[in-house]
Motif scaffolding. Sequence first.
Motif, PDB file in Angstrom:
ATOM      1  N   LEU A 115       0.822  -1.209   0.000  1.00  0.00           N
ATOM      2  CA  LEU A 115       0.000   0.000   0.000  1.00  0.00           C
ATOM      3  C   LEU A 115       0.858   1.261   0.000  1.00  0.00           C
ATOM      4  CD1 LEU A 115      -2.737   1.439   0.252  1.00  0.00           C
ATOM      5  CD2 LEU A 115      -2.572   1.146   2.737  1.00  0.00           C
ATOM      6  N   LEU A 116       1.860   1.295   0.895  1.00  0.00           N
ATOM      7  CA  LEU A 116       2.699   2.489   1.012  1.00  0.00           C
ATOM      8  C   LEU A 116       3.557   2.711  -0.241  1.00  0.00           C
ATOM      9  CD1 LEU A 116       3.887   2.248   4.744  1.00  0.00           C
ATOM     10  CD2 LEU A 116       2.166   3.791   3.773  1.00  0.00           C
ATOM     11  N   SER A 117       4.000   1.631  -0.868  1.00  0.00           N
ATOM     12  CA  SER A 117       4.807   1.787  -2.084  1.00  0.00           C
ATOM     13  C   SER A 117       3.994   2.397  -3.214  1.00  0.00           C
ATOM     14  CB  SER A 117       5.376   0.429  -2.516  1.00  0.00           C
ATOM     15  OG  SER A 117       4.339  -0.466  -2.899  1.00  0.00           O
ATOM     16  N   ILE A 118       2.723   2.031  -3.305  1.00  0.00           N
ATOM     17  CA  ILE A 118       1.838   2.628  -4.313  1.00  0.00           C
ATOM     18  C   ILE A 118       1.658   4.121  -4.043  1.00  0.00           C
ATOM     19  CG2 ILE A 118      -0.512   2.645  -5.232  1.00  0.00           C
ATOM     20  CD1 ILE A 118      -0.590  -0.391  -4.717  1.00  0.00           C
ATOM     21  N   LEU A 119       1.440   4.464  -2.765  1.00  0.00           N
ATOM     22  CA  LEU A 119       1.296   5.877  -2.389  1.00  0.00           C
ATOM     23  C   LEU A 119       2.578   6.647  -2.683  1.00  0.00           C
ATOM     24  CD1 LEU A 119      -0.609   5.554   1.029  1.00  0.00           C
ATOM     25  CD2 LEU A 119      -1.529   6.374  -1.146  1.00  0.00           C
ATOM     26  N   TYR A 120       3.722   6.011  -2.426  1.00  0.00           N
ATOM     27  CA  TYR A 120       5.017   6.664  -2.648  1.00  0.00           C
ATOM     28  C   TYR A 120       5.204   7.005  -4.121  1.00  0.00           C
ATOM     29  CZ  TYR A 120      10.042   7.540  -2.320  1.00  0.00           C
ATOM     30  OH  TYR A 120      11.286   8.120  -2.377  1.00  0.00           O
ATOM     31  N   ARG A 121       4.853   6.082  -5.001  1.00  0.00           N
ATOM     32  CA  ARG A 121       5.042   6.309  -6.435  1.00  0.00           C
ATOM     33  C   ARG A 121       4.037   7.300  -7.004  1.00  0.00           C
ATOM     34  NH1 ARG A 121       5.846   0.610  -6.363  1.00  0.00           N
ATOM     35  NH2 ARG A 121       3.713   0.296  -7.120  1.00  0.00           N
ATOM     36  N   ARG A 122       2.816   7.289  -6.491  1.00  0.00           N
ATOM     37  CA  ARG A 122       1.753   8.130  -7.069  1.00  0.00           C
ATOM     38  C   ARG A 122       1.719   9.538  -6.486  1.00  0.00           C
ATOM     39  NH1 ARG A 122      -3.495   4.017  -7.491  1.00  0.00           N
ATOM     40  NH2 ARG A 122      -2.575   2.562  -9.004  1.00  0.00           N
ATOM     41  N   CYS A 123       2.078   9.675  -5.227  1.00  0.00           N
ATOM     42  CA  CYS A 123       1.979  10.979  -4.550  1.00  0.00           C
ATOM     43  C   CYS A 123       3.379  11.487  -4.230  1.00  0.00           C
ATOM     44  CB  CYS A 123       1.145  10.869  -3.280  1.00  0.00           C
ATOM     45  SG  CYS A 123      -0.477  10.118  -3.528  1.00  0.00           S
ATOM     46  N   SER A 124       4.017  12.101  -5.210  1.00  0.00           N
ATOM     47  CA  SER A 124       5.409  12.530  -5.028  1.00  0.00           C
ATOM     48  C   SER A 124       5.550  13.592  -3.945  1.00  0.00           C
ATOM     49  CB  SER A 124       5.954  13.055  -6.356  1.00  0.00           C
ATOM     50  OG  SER A 124       5.144  14.115  -6.836  1.00  0.00           O
ATOM     51  N   GLU A 125       4.496  14.390  -3.728  1.00  0.00           N
ATOM     52  CA  GLU A 125       4.601  15.460  -2.729  1.00  0.00           C
ATOM     53  C   GLU A 125       4.549  14.919  -1.299  1.00  0.00           C
ATOM     54  OE1 GLU A 125       0.231  15.264  -3.992  1.00  0.00           O
ATOM     55  OE2 GLU A 125       2.223  15.034  -4.870  1.00  0.00           O
ATOM     56  N   TYR A 126       4.104  13.668  -1.127  1.00  0.00           N
ATOM     57  CA  TYR A 126       4.004  13.094   0.221  1.00  0.00           C
ATOM     58  C   TYR A 126       5.030  11.980   0.464  1.00  0.00           C
ATOM     59  CZ  TYR A 126      -0.500  15.495   0.279  1.00  0.00           C
ATOM     60  OH  TYR A 126      -1.482  16.455   0.223  1.00  0.00           O
ATOM     61  N   ARG A 127       6.070  11.951  -0.312  1.00  0.00           N
ATOM     62  CA  ARG A 127       7.031  10.853  -0.205  1.00  0.00           C
ATOM     63  C   ARG A 127       7.740  10.824   1.146  1.00  0.00           C
ATOM     64  NH1 ARG A 127       9.759  10.415  -6.282  1.00  0.00           N
ATOM     65  NH2 ARG A 127       7.945   9.369  -7.234  1.00  0.00           N
ATOM     66  N   LYS A 128       8.096  11.985   1.646  1.00  0.00           N
ATOM     67  CA  LYS A 128       8.758  12.030   2.953  1.00  0.00           C
ATOM     68  C   LYS A 128       7.823  11.532   4.051  1.00  0.00           C
ATOM     69  CE  LYS A 128      12.028  15.737   1.932  1.00  0.00           C
ATOM     70  NZ  LYS A 128      12.504  17.108   2.300  1.00  0.00           N
ATOM     71  N   LEU A 129       6.557  11.909   3.963  1.00  0.00           N
ATOM     72  CA  LEU A 129       5.584  11.449   4.951  1.00  0.00           C
ATOM     73  C   LEU A 129       5.381   9.944   4.863  1.00  0.00           C
ATOM     74  CD1 LEU A 129       3.454  12.040   7.126  1.00  0.00           C
ATOM     75  CD2 LEU A 129       1.808  12.490   5.278  1.00  0.00           C
ATOM     76  N   VAL A 130       5.286   9.415   3.634  1.00  0.00           N
ATOM     77  CA  VAL A 130       5.119   7.970   3.454  1.00  0.00           C
ATOM     78  C   VAL A 130       6.325   7.214   4.000  1.00  0.00           C
ATOM     79  CG1 VAL A 130       4.935   6.127   1.731  1.00  0.00           C
ATOM     80  CG2 VAL A 130       3.597   8.215   1.454  1.00  0.00           C
ATOM     81  N   THR A 131       7.526   7.737   3.752  1.00  0.00           N
ATOM     82  CA  THR A 131       8.738   7.100   4.275  1.00  0.00           C
ATOM     83  C   THR A 131       8.749   7.118   5.798  1.00  0.00           C
ATOM     84  OG1 THR A 131       9.950   7.851   2.309  1.00  0.00           O
ATOM     85  CG2 THR A 131      11.267   7.146   4.185  1.00  0.00           C
ATOM     86  N   PHE A 132       8.327   8.235   6.392  1.00  0.00           N
ATOM     87  CA  PHE A 132       8.263   8.337   7.859  1.00  0.00           C
ATOM     88  C   PHE A 132       7.268   7.336   8.439  1.00  0.00           C
ATOM     89  CE2 PHE A 132       6.164  10.198  11.609  1.00  0.00           C
ATOM     90  CZ  PHE A 132       7.249  10.305  12.466  1.00  0.00           C
ATOM     91  N   ILE A 133       6.084   7.247   7.800  1.00  0.00           N
ATOM     92  CA  ILE A 133       5.057   6.298   8.274  1.00  0.00           C
ATOM     93  C   ILE A 133       5.570   4.869   8.166  1.00  0.00           C
ATOM     94  CG2 ILE A 133       2.765   5.352   7.776  1.00  0.00           C
ATOM     95  CD1 ILE A 133       1.945   8.172   6.887  1.00  0.00           C
ATOM     96  N   ALA A 134       6.251   4.554   7.075  1.00  0.00           N
ATOM     97  CA  ALA A 134       6.804   3.206   6.901  1.00  0.00           C
ATOM     98  C   ALA A 134       7.797   2.880   8.000  1.00  0.00           C
ATOM     99  CB  ALA A 134       7.465   3.089   5.527  1.00  0.00           C
TER     100      ALA A 134
END
Length: 417
Positions: A115-134
Motif C-alpha cells: 500500500l505504502l509503495s503505491i502511495l510513494y510512487r503516485r503521490c510525489s509530494e508526500y514521499r517524505k511522509l510515506v517514508t516516515f510512516i513506513a
Amino acid sequence: MLYVKDILLQLLFALTPFVLYTIYYRDKAENYSKQFITITCMICLFMSMTFPASVQKGIIFDVRYVIMFFGMVYGGITTGVVLLVEFLIYRLLIGGQGIFSAVIILSITFSLSALLSILYRRCSEYRKLVTFIAGISFSLIPIGTMLATEYHYTIQNLNFNILVMPVQNSLGIWILISLFNKAVSDKELYLRYLQSEKSETIAHVAASLAHEVRNPLTAVMGFLKLLKDDSITKEKSQKYIDICLEEIKRTEVILSEYLSIAKPNHSMVEKIELVQQIYAIIDIITPYANMNNVTLEIQHLEDQLYVSANPTEIKQLFINFIKNAIEACAVLPSGNVNICIERQSKFAKIAIIDNGVGMSIEQMDRLGSIYFSTKSKGTGLGLTLSYQLIRSMNGDVTVRSKSGEGTQFILTLPLFD
C-alpha cells in the motif's frame, strides 16, 4: 556497544542496493532496471538474515521490512513477492521458536509495504511522509506482535526490542530511500543532458549533411535532363546512368550511416572493423568540416583492426572526438584534423590531431568530468560519455595539448581476440 554493532551491521546491509547501484550504473548510459532491484534486494535480504541481530536463539531481527518496502517502491509488487518467497524459504531453514511470530509480522508488513509503495510512487509530494510512516510502522508492528506472541521474551529483553528494532528499521528506511532517490534523480538529470548533447551533435551534422546530399542530387537531376536529349549517343547515355547510380549509392551510404547514429541506442556488442567504421564516420562528418573550413585526413598502416563494441556507441564516440577537433580549428583560416590508426601489440591506437586553439593544463585535467566543456555553449557530456565508454571497453585516453598549438587525443582500444 553490542547493540550498536548489530545496528551498524544491519544498516550496512540495508545500504547494499544503493552501493551496488552506484558501482554498477556509474559508467552506464542508462538507469536502474527492476531486475537489478530484485537481485540486489535478494542479496541484501540473504545477508541480513544470515547475520541478524539477536539476543535469544531462534528469534532474529534484521532489516527485512526495509528491504521489502524498498523493493516494492522501485521494483514493484513482483519484486515484493520474490522477496516474500525468499524470506519464507530461508526462515524455515533457519528455524527456531520465532518462526510463527516472523510469519505474522511479515504478513502484516508485506500488505502495508504494498500500500505504502503505491502511495510513494503516485503521490510525489508526500514521499517524505510515506517514508516516515513506513519507518514508524515497521518499528511498532514487530514490537506489538512480539508482545502478543512472545510476551515473556519481549519483557525480558525490553531494552533490545525498543532500541534495536526501531532504530535499524526507521533509520534504515530513511537513509536507503533518501540516498537511492537522490542517486536516481541525479542519473535521470545526467541522461537528459546526455540526450540533449547527442541531439545537438546530430543536428549540427544533419545541417551540413543536407548541404552535402544536395550536391549529388543536383548532379543526378542534371544528367537525367541530359538523358532526355535524343541526340546523345548510347555510350554517353550509359555513362550518365552509371554516374547517376554512383551518386545515388554514395548518398544512400551517407544517409544510412547517419541514421544508424540518430536511432535509439541498444546494448548490443559485436565485432567491429575499426578502420572501415572510421571511414564511414569521416563520410558523415566531412560536410561539417567543410562548413568550418577544416580539412580531414586519415592515415592507417593496416586495413583491418577488429574491436568488440556497440556499433552505435562507438560511432557516437568518434563523432564526439572528431567534431570537437573540427570546432577547435574552426577559428583558423586553414584548420586541419589528422586521424592516425595503427596497431600496438594487442591494442588499436587512434590519434586525433588538430591544429586548433589547444588547451591549458587545467583544462586538460578536467576533461571527461561531467558538465565541463572548453566550449562556451557546451555541457561536456558528450566527452564524458566518450571517456566512460572507452573505460568500459578497457581502453584508455591520453591528451597532449598546448594553448594555441593544437591538441592530440590518443585513444587506445583492446583488439578483438
